[in-house]
Design a protein around this motif. Structure first.
Motif, PDB file in Angstrom:
ATOM      1  N   VAL A 110     -88.188  72.092  69.636  1.00 30.57           N
ATOM      2  CA  VAL A 110     -86.857  72.013  68.968  1.00 30.57           C
ATOM      3  C   VAL A 110     -85.890  73.010  69.324  1.00 30.57           C
ATOM      4  N   SER A 111     -86.387  73.545  67.972  1.00 33.66           N
ATOM      5  CA  SER A 111     -85.734  75.015  67.423  1.00 33.66           C
ATOM      6  C   SER A 111     -85.212  75.705  68.509  1.00 33.66           C
ATOM      7  N   PRO A 112     -85.847  76.544  68.931  1.00 39.68           N
ATOM      8  CA  PRO A 112     -85.292  77.593  69.782  1.00 39.68           C
ATOM      9  C   PRO A 112     -84.430  76.883  70.639  1.00 39.68           C
ATOM     10  N   LEU A 113     -84.732  75.857  71.891  1.00 42.86           N
ATOM     11  CA  LEU A 113     -83.838  74.878  72.376  1.00 42.86           C
ATOM     12  C   LEU A 113     -82.310  74.869  71.160  1.00 42.86           C
ATOM     13  N   ALA A 114     -82.234  74.569  69.935  1.00 41.34           N
ATOM     14  CA  ALA A 114     -80.674  74.532  69.209  1.00 41.34           C
ATOM     15  C   ALA A 114     -80.430  75.419  68.673  1.00 41.34           C
ATOM     16  N   ASP A 115     -80.957  77.007  68.733  1.00 44.71           N
ATOM     17  CA  ASP A 115     -80.823  77.940  68.691  1.00 44.71           C
ATOM     18  C   ASP A 115     -79.572  77.985  70.069  1.00 44.71           C
ATOM     19  N   THR A 116     -79.722  77.921  70.925  1.00 44.47           N
ATOM     20  CA  THR A 116     -79.543  78.194  72.728  1.00 44.47           C
ATOM     21  C   THR A 116     -78.079  78.073  72.058  1.00 44.47           C
ATOM     22  N   LEU A 117     -78.579  76.744  71.838  1.00 50.42           N
ATOM     23  CA  LEU A 117     -77.274  75.442  71.923  1.00 50.42           C
ATOM     24  C   LEU A 117     -75.800  75.333  71.218  1.00 50.42           C
ATOM     25  N   GLY A 118     -76.638  76.457  70.040  1.00 49.42           N
ATOM     26  CA  GLY A 118     -75.949  76.391  68.769  1.00 49.42           C
ATOM     27  C   GLY A 118     -75.324  74.905  68.136  1.00 49.42           C
ATOM     28  N   LEU A 119     -76.323  74.513  67.972  1.00 49.16           N
ATOM     29  CA  LEU A 119     -76.640  73.088  67.853  1.00 49.16           C
ATOM     30  C   LEU A 119     -76.923  72.918  65.945  1.00 49.16           C
ATOM     31  N   LYS A 120     -77.194  72.759  65.004  1.00 51.31           N
ATOM     32  CA  LYS A 120     -77.206  72.806  63.940  1.00 51.31           C
ATOM     33  C   LYS A 120     -78.476  71.834  63.070  1.00 51.31           C
ATOM     34  N   MET A 121     -80.107  72.621  63.282  1.00 50.13           N
ATOM     35  CA  MET A 121     -81.190  71.769  62.854  1.00 50.13           C
ATOM     36  C   MET A 121     -81.423  71.394  61.876  1.00 50.13           C
ATOM     37  N   ALA A 122     -80.869  69.609  61.532  1.00 47.16           N
ATOM     38  CA  ALA A 122     -80.405  69.569  60.120  1.00 47.16           C
ATOM     39  C   ALA A 122     -82.571  69.030  59.041  1.00 47.16           C
ATOM     40  N   THR A 123     -83.435  68.991  60.864  1.00 47.02           N
ATOM     41  CA  THR A 123     -84.870  69.140  60.035  1.00 47.02           C
ATOM     42  C   THR A 123     -85.448  69.403  59.559  1.00 47.02           C
ATOM     43  N   PRO A 124     -86.480  69.998  58.625  1.00 54.49           N
ATOM     44  CA  PRO A 124     -86.328  70.841  56.963  1.00 54.49           C
ATOM     45  C   PRO A 124     -87.573  71.919  58.531  1.00 54.49           C
ATOM     46  N   TYR A 125     -87.915  72.663  58.357  1.00 57.04           N
ATOM     47  CA  TYR A 125     -88.204  73.839  59.768  1.00 57.04           C
ATOM     48  C   TYR A 125     -90.088  73.365  59.032  1.00 57.04           C
ATOM     49  N   SER A 126     -90.120  73.151  57.804  1.00 59.27           N
ATOM     50  CA  SER A 126     -91.702  72.905  57.166  1.00 59.27           C
ATOM     51  C   SER A 126     -92.539  71.845  58.329  1.00 59.27           C
ATOM     52  N   PHE A 127     -91.612  70.950  58.159  1.00 63.09           N
ATOM     53  CA  PHE A 127     -91.746  69.538  58.904  1.00 63.09           C
ATOM     54  C   PHE A 127     -92.161  69.860  60.292  1.00 63.09           C
ATOM     55  N   LEU A 128     -90.735  70.351  60.394  1.00 65.06           N
ATOM     56  CA  LEU A 128     -91.166  70.546  62.204  1.00 65.06           C
ATOM     57  C   LEU A 128     -92.222  71.744  62.945  1.00 65.06           C
ATOM     58  N   LYS A 129     -92.857  72.464  61.806  1.00 64.74           N
ATOM     59  CA  LYS A 129     -93.844  73.833  62.225  1.00 64.74           C
ATOM     60  C   LYS A 129     -95.262  72.681  62.085  1.00 64.74           C
ATOM     61  N   ASP A 130     -95.409  71.671  60.730  1.00 56.66           N
ATOM     62  CA  ASP A 130     -96.781  71.052  60.572  1.00 56.66           C
ATOM     63  C   ASP A 130     -96.449  70.129  61.380  1.00 56.66           C
ATOM     64  N   ILE A 131     -95.982  69.527  62.158  1.00 52.39           N
ATOM     65  CA  ILE A 131     -96.556  68.209  63.229  1.00 52.39           C
ATOM     66  C   ILE A 131     -96.821  69.371  64.646  1.00 52.39           C
ATOM     67  N   SER A 132     -96.050  70.590  64.555  1.00 52.89           N
ATOM     68  CA  SER A 132     -96.285  71.450  65.260  1.00 52.89           C
ATOM     69  C   SER A 132     -97.453  72.293  66.009  1.00 52.89           C
ATOM     70  N   GLU A 133     -98.122  72.300  64.507  1.00 52.32           N
ATOM     71  CA  GLU A 133    -100.003  72.602  64.113  1.00 52.32           C
ATOM     72  C   GLU A 133    -100.357  72.134  64.058  1.00 52.32           C
ATOM     73  N   GLY A 134    -100.023  70.316  64.162  1.00 53.08           N
ATOM     74  CA  GLY A 134    -101.352  69.641  63.583  1.00 53.08           C
ATOM     75  C   GLY A 134    -101.560  69.185  61.824  1.00 53.08           C
ATOM     76  N   ASN A 135    -100.426  69.408  61.262  1.00 52.00           N
ATOM     77  CA  ASN A 135    -100.346  69.768  59.841  1.00 52.00           C
ATOM     78  C   ASN A 135     -99.987  68.579  59.661  1.00 52.00           C
ATOM     79  N   ASP A 136    -100.509  67.597  58.183  1.00 53.97           N
ATOM     80  CA  ASP A 136     -99.821  66.767  57.657  1.00 53.97           C
ATOM     81  C   ASP A 136     -98.502  66.929  56.268  1.00 53.97           C
ATOM     82  N   PRO A 137     -97.517  66.484  57.341  1.00 52.42           N
ATOM     83  CA  PRO A 137     -96.201  66.799  56.745  1.00 52.42           C
ATOM     84  C   PRO A 137     -96.346  66.572  55.013  1.00 52.42           C
ATOM     85  N   SER A 138     -95.620  67.071  54.352  1.00 50.14           N
ATOM     86  CA  SER A 138     -95.252  66.634  53.026  1.00 50.14           C
ATOM     87  C   SER A 138     -94.057  65.398  52.986  1.00 50.14           C
ATOM     88  N   VAL A 139     -94.726  64.805  51.820  1.00 47.86           N
ATOM     89  CA  VAL A 139     -94.185  63.505  51.174  1.00 47.86           C
ATOM     90  C   VAL A 139     -92.247  64.018  51.304  1.00 47.86           C
TER      91      VAL A 139
END
Length: 309
Positions: A202-231
Motif C-alpha cells: 500500500v505504501s507506493p499507492l499512498a505516496d502517489t495519492l499523498g495520503l499519510k501512512m501511519a502504520t510503521p514501515y517495519s510492520f508493513l515490510k515484515d508482513i509483506s516478506e512473511g516475517n513475524d512483526p514486532s510486539v
C-alpha cells in the motif's frame, strides 16, 4: 530449487528441439501470407503483462507466468510450461527488487535464447533488493515501465516504431484516463489523510495519492516478506486503531495473516472503513486499468465515508 530449474530447462530444450520452427523467429521477418512476425512477450506477473500486451497491440503476443490471484509471487515454483514460455520469448519482463528474484532470473538463465531481451522493473525504476518491490502501485514507476517497454518494442521491431509510439500515446491518454483522473481526484481531496495498512504493497499507492501512512514501515515490510512483526509495532497499530488515529484501513486480501485479520476486525469495530487491494490482477482476466480503477474507487469511497466529503 536449482535442480528443478535445470530439469525445466532440459524439458524446454527437448520441446523446442522437436519443433520444425525456430524457438525465436526474428522480429520483422515475413511470415506465411506476408504478415510480420509478432514479438513474443512473457511477463513474470500479469499486471506487467497486461500493460505490455496493450502497448504492443497487434504487433505482440503476451503471456504471463503468474496470473492466479491466489499465487504468492514471493514463493512461486516454476513449471515446465513456464520454461517453454521463457525459451520462446523475445522479451521477458520481470519485477526484480526481491519480488520474483528467487525464481525468474534462474529460469531465464536455465533457458538461454539468442536475441532475447530481459527487462527488469527494478532496474528501470532504480530500486534494488530490499526496497519496496510493489511498484505497480506507484504512478511514477508505472510511467517509467511504460516508457521502457515501448523502447524495447521499438528496438526489437524498429520498422514499426511509429505504431508503438501511437499505442503508447493512446494507452497513456485514453486507456488510462479513468485511472489518472481517480488518482488526481483522491489526491486533490484527501491528501494528508492518515491511513493504516496491512503491508508495504500500500505504501507506493499512498505516496502517489499523498495520503499519510501511519502504520510503521517495519510492520508493513515484515508482513509483506512473511516475517513475524514486532510486539512494539503491533501495539502501536492497535493504539492507532483504537484511538482512531487513522481514517481508513487498507489491507491486501491475498495476504491476510492472523495479525492482519485481527486488525481488520478491530478497525471495523472502531468504525474505521476498511478497503482492500490485491497482489495481482483481480479477477485474473482483468486489465491493469480496470483492476486499478476498481481499487481506487473502493479507496475513494472509504475515504469519503471516513471524512464526510
Amino acid at each position: 530449487m536449482a535442480g528443478g530449474i535445470a530439469a525445466l530447462a532440459v524439458g524446454a530444450a527437448l520441446t523446442a528441439g522437436c519443433s520444425t520452427k525456430p524457438a525465436t523467429a526474428p522480429v520483422g521477418a515475413s511470415a506465411p501470407g506476408g504478415a510480420t512476425t509478432k514479438i513474443a512477450v512473457v511477463a513474470a506477473e500479469n499486471f506487467w503483462g497486461s500493460i505490455a500486451l496493450q502497448l504492443g497491440g497487434t504487433h505482440v503476443t503476451a503471456a504471463s507466468i503468474i496470473s492466479n490471484p491466489d499465487t504468492d509471487p514471493h514463493s512461486y515454483e516454476a513449471t515446465p510450461n513456464d520454461a517453454k514460455l521463457i525459451a520462446r520469448a523475445r522479451l521477458f519482463i520481470q519485477n526484480g527488487i526481491g519480488y520474483d528474484t528467487s525464481w525468474a532470473p534462474k529460469l531465464v538463465s536455465a533457458n538461454p535464447a539468442s536475441g532475447r531481451d530481459v527487462l527488469t522493473v527494478g532496474d528501470v525504476v532504480g530500486l534494488k533488493d530490499g526496497d519496496n518491490p510493489h511498484q505497480w502501485y506507484s504512478h511514477d514507476s508505472v510511467d517509467k515501465v511504460i516508457d521502457a517497454i515501448t523502447a524495447e518494442y521499438k528496438k526489437l521491431d524498429p520498422a514499426d516504431a511509429a505504431y508503438f509510439d501511437t499505442q503508447k500515446q493512446t494507452f497513456e491518454t485514453t486507456t488510462l484516463a479513468p485511472y489518472n483522473q481517480l488518482e488526481s481526484d483522491i489526491k486533490a481531496t484527501y491528501a494528508g489523510t492518515p491511513i493504516g495498512a496491512s503491508e508495504s504493497i500500500v505504501s507506493p499507492l499512498a505516496d502517489t495519492l499523498g495520503l499519510k501512512m501511519a502504520t510503521p514501515y517495519s510492520f508493513l515490510k515484515d508482513i509483506s516478506e512473511g516475517n513475524d512483526p514486532s510486539v512494539a509495532d503491533k501495539t502501536a497499530i492497535d493504539s492507532q486503531i483504537k484511538g482512531k488515529q487513522i481514517k481508513v484501513y487498507v489491507y491486501n486480501s491475498q495476504n491476510s495473516t492472523p495479525d492482519i485479520a485481527a486488525q481488520v476486525a478491530e478497525a471495523k469495530a472502531a468504525g474505521i472503513p476498511v478497503t482492500t487491494v490485491t497482489e495481482t490482477l483481480a479477477p485474473a482476466g482483468a486489465t491493469f486499468q480496470d483492476w486499478m480503477v476498481a481499487e481506487l474507487q473502493g479507496l475513494k469511497s472509504a475515504l469519503a465515508q471516513a471524512t464526510g466529503h
